[in-house]
Design a protein around this motif. Structure first.
Motif, PDB file in Angstrom:
ATOM      1  N   HIS A  83      -3.345  -5.219   6.136  1.00  0.00           N
ATOM      2  CA  HIS A  83      -2.770  -4.011   6.713  1.00  0.00           C
ATOM      3  C   HIS A  83      -1.506  -3.583   5.978  1.00  0.00           C
ATOM      4  O   HIS A  83      -1.268  -2.379   5.796  1.00  0.00           O
ATOM      5  N   LEU A  84      -0.707  -4.541   5.554  1.00  0.00           N
ATOM      6  CA  LEU A  84       0.523  -4.202   4.847  1.00  0.00           C
ATOM      7  C   LEU A  84       0.204  -3.591   3.486  1.00  0.00           C
ATOM      8  O   LEU A  84       0.944  -2.729   2.994  1.00  0.00           O
ATOM      9  N   ALA A  85      -0.904  -4.019   2.890  1.00  0.00           N
ATOM     10  CA  ALA A  85      -1.311  -3.462   1.597  1.00  0.00           C
ATOM     11  C   ALA A  85      -1.882  -2.063   1.733  1.00  0.00           C
ATOM     12  O   ALA A  85      -2.085  -1.372   0.725  1.00  0.00           O
ATOM     13  N   GLU A  86      -2.099  -1.634   2.984  1.00  0.00           N
ATOM     14  CA  GLU A  86      -2.719  -0.323   3.222  1.00  0.00           C
ATOM     15  C   GLU A  86      -1.796   0.641   3.949  1.00  0.00           C
ATOM     16  O   GLU A  86      -2.247   1.596   4.572  1.00  0.00           O
ATOM     17  N   ILE A  87      -0.470   0.414   3.871  1.00  0.00           N
ATOM     18  CA  ILE A  87       0.428   1.348   4.568  1.00  0.00           C
ATOM     19  C   ILE A  87       0.383   2.730   3.923  1.00  0.00           C
ATOM     20  O   ILE A  87       0.683   3.741   4.563  1.00  0.00           O
ATOM     21  N   PHE A  88       0.018   2.780   2.641  1.00  0.00           N
ATOM     22  CA  PHE A  88      -0.282   4.033   1.952  1.00  0.00           C
ATOM     23  C   PHE A  88      -1.750   3.998   1.520  1.00  0.00           C
ATOM     24  O   PHE A  88      -2.287   2.920   1.240  1.00  0.00           O
ATOM     25  N   PRO A  89      -2.411   5.148   1.455  1.00  0.00           N
ATOM     26  CA  PRO A  89      -3.784   5.149   0.934  1.00  0.00           C
ATOM     27  C   PRO A  89      -3.870   4.576  -0.479  1.00  0.00           C
ATOM     28  O   PRO A  89      -4.874   3.961  -0.852  1.00  0.00           O
ATOM     29  N   SER A 146       1.927   1.018  -1.872  1.00  0.00           N
ATOM     30  CA  SER A 146       2.270  -0.052  -0.931  1.00  0.00           C
ATOM     31  C   SER A 146       2.957  -1.200  -1.656  1.00  0.00           C
ATOM     32  O   SER A 146       3.976  -1.733  -1.185  1.00  0.00           O
ATOM     33  N   ARG A 147       2.414  -1.584  -2.812  1.00  0.00           N
ATOM     34  CA  ARG A 147       3.005  -2.691  -3.570  1.00  0.00           C
ATOM     35  C   ARG A 147       4.416  -2.350  -4.039  1.00  0.00           C
ATOM     36  O   ARG A 147       5.261  -3.237  -4.182  1.00  0.00           O
ATOM     37  N   SER A 148       4.704  -1.080  -4.251  1.00  0.00           N
ATOM     38  CA  SER A 148       6.034  -0.681  -4.697  1.00  0.00           C
ATOM     39  C   SER A 148       7.020  -0.582  -3.547  1.00  0.00           C
ATOM     40  O   SER A 148       8.161  -1.055  -3.641  1.00  0.00           O
ATOM     41  N   TRP A 149       6.594   0.049  -2.458  1.00  0.00           N
ATOM     42  CA  TRP A 149       7.542   0.368  -1.399  1.00  0.00           C
ATOM     43  C   TRP A 149       7.764  -0.759  -0.405  1.00  0.00           C
ATOM     44  O   TRP A 149       8.833  -0.838   0.211  1.00  0.00           O
ATOM     45  N   ARG A 193       3.716  11.655   4.854  1.00  0.00           N
ATOM     46  CA  ARG A 193       2.912  11.838   6.072  1.00  0.00           C
ATOM     47  C   ARG A 193       1.722  10.891   6.100  1.00  0.00           C
ATOM     48  O   ARG A 193       1.114  10.669   7.146  1.00  0.00           O
ATOM     49  N   ASP A 194       1.386  10.299   4.931  1.00  0.00           N
ATOM     50  CA  ASP A 194       0.278   9.336   4.875  1.00  0.00           C
ATOM     51  C   ASP A 194       0.712   7.925   5.252  1.00  0.00           C
ATOM     52  O   ASP A 194      -0.136   7.037   5.398  1.00  0.00           O
ATOM     53  N   LEU A 195       2.009   7.688   5.373  1.00  0.00           N
ATOM     54  CA  LEU A 195       2.502   6.345   5.686  1.00  0.00           C
ATOM     55  C   LEU A 195       2.075   5.923   7.088  1.00  0.00           C
ATOM     56  O   LEU A 195       2.263   6.665   8.056  1.00  0.00           O
ATOM     57  N   ARG A 196       1.497   4.748   7.198  1.00  0.00           N
ATOM     58  CA  ARG A 196       1.069   4.201   8.487  1.00  0.00           C
ATOM     59  C   ARG A 196       1.500   2.739   8.556  1.00  0.00           C
ATOM     60  O   ARG A 196       1.480   2.034   7.548  1.00  0.00           O
ATOM     61  N   LEU A 197       1.885   2.279   9.741  1.00  0.00           N
ATOM     62  CA  LEU A 197       2.310   0.886   9.894  1.00  0.00           C
ATOM     63  C   LEU A 197       1.729   0.344  11.197  1.00  0.00           C
ATOM     64  O   LEU A 197       2.269   0.583  12.280  1.00  0.00           O
ATOM     65  N   SER A 198       0.613  -0.374  11.072  1.00  0.00           N
ATOM     66  CA  SER A 198      -0.009  -0.987  12.246  1.00  0.00           C
ATOM     67  C   SER A 198       0.876  -2.103  12.780  1.00  0.00           C
ATOM     68  O   SER A 198       1.843  -2.518  12.131  1.00  0.00           O
ATOM     69  N   LEU A 199       0.541  -2.641  13.955  1.00  0.00           N
ATOM     70  CA  LEU A 199       1.318  -3.747  14.509  1.00  0.00           C
ATOM     71  C   LEU A 199       1.289  -4.965  13.591  1.00  0.00           C
ATOM     72  O   LEU A 199       2.355  -5.543  13.307  1.00  0.00           O
ATOM     73  N   PRO A 200       0.118  -5.412  13.091  1.00  0.00           N
ATOM     74  CA  PRO A 200       0.138  -6.549  12.155  1.00  0.00           C
ATOM     75  C   PRO A 200       0.976  -6.268  10.908  1.00  0.00           C
ATOM     76  O   PRO A 200       1.703  -7.138  10.426  1.00  0.00           O
ATOM     77  N   ALA A 201       0.884  -5.029  10.376  1.00  0.00           N
ATOM     78  CA  ALA A 201       1.673  -4.687   9.199  1.00  0.00           C
ATOM     79  C   ALA A 201       3.160  -4.707   9.515  1.00  0.00           C
ATOM     80  O   ALA A 201       3.982  -5.151   8.699  1.00  0.00           O
ATOM     81  N   ALA A 202       3.526  -4.250  10.712  1.00  0.00           N
ATOM     82  CA  ALA A 202       4.937  -4.252  11.108  1.00  0.00           C
ATOM     83  C   ALA A 202       5.468  -5.674  11.231  1.00  0.00           C
ATOM     84  O   ALA A 202       6.600  -5.964  10.823  1.00  0.00           O
ATOM     85  N   ILE A 203       4.657  -6.572  11.785  1.00  0.00           N
ATOM     86  CA  ILE A 203       5.066  -7.979  11.875  1.00  0.00           C
ATOM     87  C   ILE A 203       5.243  -8.558  10.481  1.00  0.00           C
ATOM     88  O   ILE A 203       6.211  -9.282  10.199  1.00  0.00           O
ATOM     89  N   GLY A 204       4.327  -8.229   9.589  1.00  0.00           N
ATOM     90  CA  GLY A 204       4.446  -8.706   8.218  1.00  0.00           C
ATOM     91  C   GLY A 204       5.684  -8.169   7.529  1.00  0.00           C
ATOM     92  O   GLY A 204       6.403  -8.912   6.845  1.00  0.00           O
ATOM     93  N   LEU A 205       5.964  -6.870   7.700  1.00  0.00           N
ATOM     94  CA  LEU A 205       7.142  -6.278   7.072  1.00  0.00           C
ATOM     95  C   LEU A 205       8.417  -6.895   7.635  1.00  0.00           C
ATOM     96  O   LEU A 205       9.352  -7.218   6.883  1.00  0.00           O
ATOM     97  N   ALA A 206       8.475  -7.063   8.952  1.00  0.00           N
ATOM     98  CA  ALA A 206       9.669  -7.662   9.573  1.00  0.00           C
ATOM     99  C   ALA A 206       9.885  -9.085   9.085  1.00  0.00           C
ATOM    100  O   ALA A 206      11.024  -9.497   8.802  1.00  0.00           O
TER     101      ALA A 206
END
Length: 741
Positions: free
Chosen positions: A9-15, A20-23, A160-173
């Protein structure tokens, strides 16, 4: 560090995965942008004036604290980070909800996600954050970092394409927090002098980061290409181990594996083989083996180390010790949180790729607490093994179910092991993990009655659960446990008589007081015997000091472990530690009456490693119960250890039985006791009803107590602050009682 659904999910925050790998790394690196504010900079006023000049003096003066007020700040920089990131992302075009979630993940790097009210309060404190002027300076700094890191400029990104699911948010945090810990260690990144060439410095950062991560010891484990049982353990697998190896040989998705088999069938080794296979097939970083006690953790450490040694693998195995001392990882404002630092420095805790420890370390990931998201993220990239799950009471089982929901939601493979798991518990555990995978409450997972007899192996995916039958080895085939009962006054005489026949006898009492009394009485009688007739006498219980306990455990392994040198005659007096913590083999056993599953588990220590006619029958002698017409009477204070109604149901089943045939009767007996299917004997009705009502009330209280601690269900979480608000102590993984083992 991240795996499963979290990493995907973290790898897919952008299409575009490249974005994703950069940001994602850039977001992690911006966690302290909130320090670029008057409130924080004024902590060292003279330096701030020198760096910022005349433009900032007025703002700094507004928040400057007199010396006697100390270094307190009005708005913690984590909250100011969240405030700025949210506004900045929205100004770039990100959706409000997404900007909020990203800002919460970054702002929570000191352990607690900023709540909406805290952010609103910080926004109103203009003097603290500096208003539009300082916001512009912060954004300019962000753009400088973007340039230095070679990240696509914000104007070129479709926010506007940025998305952050709950699993991705946990990973980012979690990544943000660990990045903060690593970067704050001055041995990794020494403080820079003013005027440093940032372009030149930026070119060295990647190498420094690689070196820091290498020192951290969190690189993924590389299991052998051939992860079959014979390769790992240099022996042919037993029947249950064969089934486990077969059903996990071609996995393409995370599963929950439930292994139910008698003591001595090698469930722990089967789990190690399955975990090793899953790591390779599913691309996990390693595994964590969760045991019920510290003693079992110590023993499992030796098992894992032995397996790795046979493979020529030098990977360190992390053993989580509660007594590890914290050390500094680098401090700044808000970082003098000793609990957080000790978590990180306690042998990296769950971050290590291969580890074992108590179940408590895993259960902490289900409790609302600081840095809980780091625990969850660490487990997301491992196979989690939970051994002896039948040993958990209602309180711990409730926490375990919530943990399984989160592990399911994060795509974490789980292996559950048990010798005596009631059908209702098995279904509840499977439903919890599947509910996490499906994003629904466990109540929506339909119960499917078992169609395969014990022993069995169950493989659950998100949508189904498949049972596989398993045979037992010759060690447990047609194993008849002969039952008898004696009064407490006969215990010492019986034990000495058994030892005099050159037998090694185990005694398991439910209360430390009883164990000490039996040991003292035996010691007096043994001292009166001629030296040549004296049996070896050993005591093990929860009152032993840690060092003494380790020495006793080592002595027991050397005498009664597999391949040990057995004494001619011996008596070992212990508590429940002998039931579940050590892999030992005795000639016969005396035990206090305990719940049916505990008795069966204890009997598994009789003739555990070797069965032959010279050892005679498998005999289990029961004490600690007085049979009366109005119902059995148990030793005082026992209700602090076991629910009396469970003991009454067990005794009602066993008091007229000459034996238990294992494995065939085990599952049925356990289900009868815990399913409430035992018929109340004549004359017991009043006591039976009273204790049954007491157990219902007790379970209700335990469930309620656990619910005040654990995280919300994953599918119900909308605001990250729900995971850390009203934090609870992570020491509350077990129900507090007077029980000592």
């Amino acid at each position: 560090m991240l795996g499963g659904v979290v990493r995907a999910h973290l790898a897919e925050i952008f299409p575009d995965p490249a974005l994703s790998r950069s940001w994602v790394p850039l977001f992690c690196g911006l966690h302290d942008i909130g320090k670029y504010a008057p409130d924080f900079q004024a902590l060292v006023y003279e330096l701030a004036v020198k760096l910022f000049g005349e433009l900032a003096i007025e703002d700094l003066d507004m928040v400057r604290k007199p010396a006697e007020m100390g270094r307190r700040v009005n708005a913690p920089h984590g909250i100011l980070t969240a405030l700025h990131v949210r506004d900045m992302l929205e100004s770039w075009g990100a959706a409000k909800g997404t900007a909020l979630r990203v800002s919460e993940a970054m702002g929570g790097h000191h352990g607690h996600f900023p709540a909406g009210e805290a952010i609103r309060q910080a926004r109103s404190e203009r003097n603290a954050h500096g208003g539009e002027r300082w916001a512009a300076w912060r954004t300019a700094l962000v753009l400088d970092v973007v340039r230095l890191r070679g990240v696509p400029e914000p104007g070129l990104v479709e926010w506007r394409d940025l998305r952050l699911s709950l699993p991705a948010a946990i990973g980012l945090a979690a990544l943000t927090t660990v990045s903060d810990w690593v970067a704050s260690d001055t041995s990794n990144f020494p403080a820079l002098e003013p005027g440093v060439d940032l372009d030149a410095y930026a070119e060295t950062c990647d190498a420094k980061a690689d070196e820091a991560i290498a020192r951290l010891g969190v690189s993924p484990w590389s299991p052998p290409v051939q992860a079959n049982f014979e390769t790992l353990f240099r022996r042919a697998p037993r029947p249950v181990q064969q089934v486990v190896e077969l059903v996990t040989s071609d996995l393409t998705e995370p599963v929950l594996l439930v292994v139910e088999a008698p003591t001595g069938e090698g469930k722990s080794k089967a789990a190690l083989q399955a975990a090793t296979s899953m790591v390779r097939q599913l691309g996990m970083a390693g595994f964590y083996d969760a045991m019920p006690t510290q003693a079992t953790s110590n023993q499992m450490l030796l098992e894992i180390q032995s397996m790795l040694h046979e493979l020529g693998d030098e990977t360190a195995v992390n053993l989580v010790h509660a007594g590890a001392k914290p050390t500094d990882v680098g401090r700044d404002e808000g970082d003098d949180d000793v609990a957080a630092q000790s978590w990180f420095t306690r042998k990296r805790s769950l971050l290590a790729p291969v580890g074992c420890g108590t179940i408590d370390q895993a259960l902490k990931a289900a409790i609302r607490s600081g840095h809980v998201f780091v625990r969850l993220a660490a487990l997301s990239n491992k196979v989690v093994v939970c051994d002896e799950v039948h040993a958990y009471d209602v309180y711990m089982s409730t926490l375990l179910e919530r943990l399984l929901m989160w592990l399911g939601a994060l795509g974490t493979p789980v292996i559950l092991l048990s010798a005596t798991l009631p059908a209702g518990r098995r279904q509840a555990l499977i439903a919890a993990w599947q509910a996490g995978r499906r994003g629904c409450p466990p109540q929506q997972i339909p119960a499917v009655p078992s169609t395969v007899s014990y022993p069995r192996v169950t493989v659950a995916t998100a949508t189904r659960a498949t049972e596989h039958p398993a045979e037992v080895s010759d060690l447990n085939k047609d194993r008849r446990i002969h039952l008898s009962r004696i009064d407490d006054e006969e215990i010492v005489g019986w034990l000495l008589a058994e030892a005099s026949q050159d037998r090694c006898v185990a005694v398991i009492h439910n209360l430390v007081r009883r164990a000490l009394e039996t040991y003292d009485s035996l010691k007096k009688r043994i001292d009166e015997l001629p030296e040549v007739e004296r049996p070896l006498l050993i005591a093990i219980n929860g009152t032993l000091a840690a060092g003494q306990r380790r020495d006793v455990e080592q002595q027991l392994r050397e005498c009664f472990g597999e391949g040990g040198v057995r004494p001619r005659r011996a008596i070992v007096v212990g508590t429940q530690v002998l039931e579940q913590s050590l892999d030992l083999d005795f000639d016969t056993m005396l035990t206090d009456l305990a719940p049916i599953d505990s008795l069966i588990q204890r009997a598994g220590r009789i003739h555990r490693h070797r069965r032959d006619q010279s050892r005679g029958q498998v005999r289990l002698v029961i004490a600690g119960v007085i049979d009366r017409q109005e119902g059995p009477r148990f030793p005082p204070y026992l209700r602090n250890v076991y629910a009396p109604i469970v003991l009454m149901r067990t005794w009602a089943l066993l008091r007229g039985r000459p034996h238990i045939d294992s494995p065939f009767e085990v599952s049925h007996l356990v289900d009868q006791v815990y399913g409430g299917e035992v018929e109340c004997p004549r004359g017991w009705a009043d006591a039976w009803r009273k204790e049954d009502e007491h157990l219902r009330a007790l379970r209700s209280r335990d469930n309620a107590a656990a619910r005040t601690l654990y995280l919300a269900m994953p599918h119900e979480v909308e605001d990250l602050a729900e995971l850390t608000e009203r934090p609870k102590s992570t020491k509350q993984t077990r129900k507090q009682s007077g029980k000592r083992r």
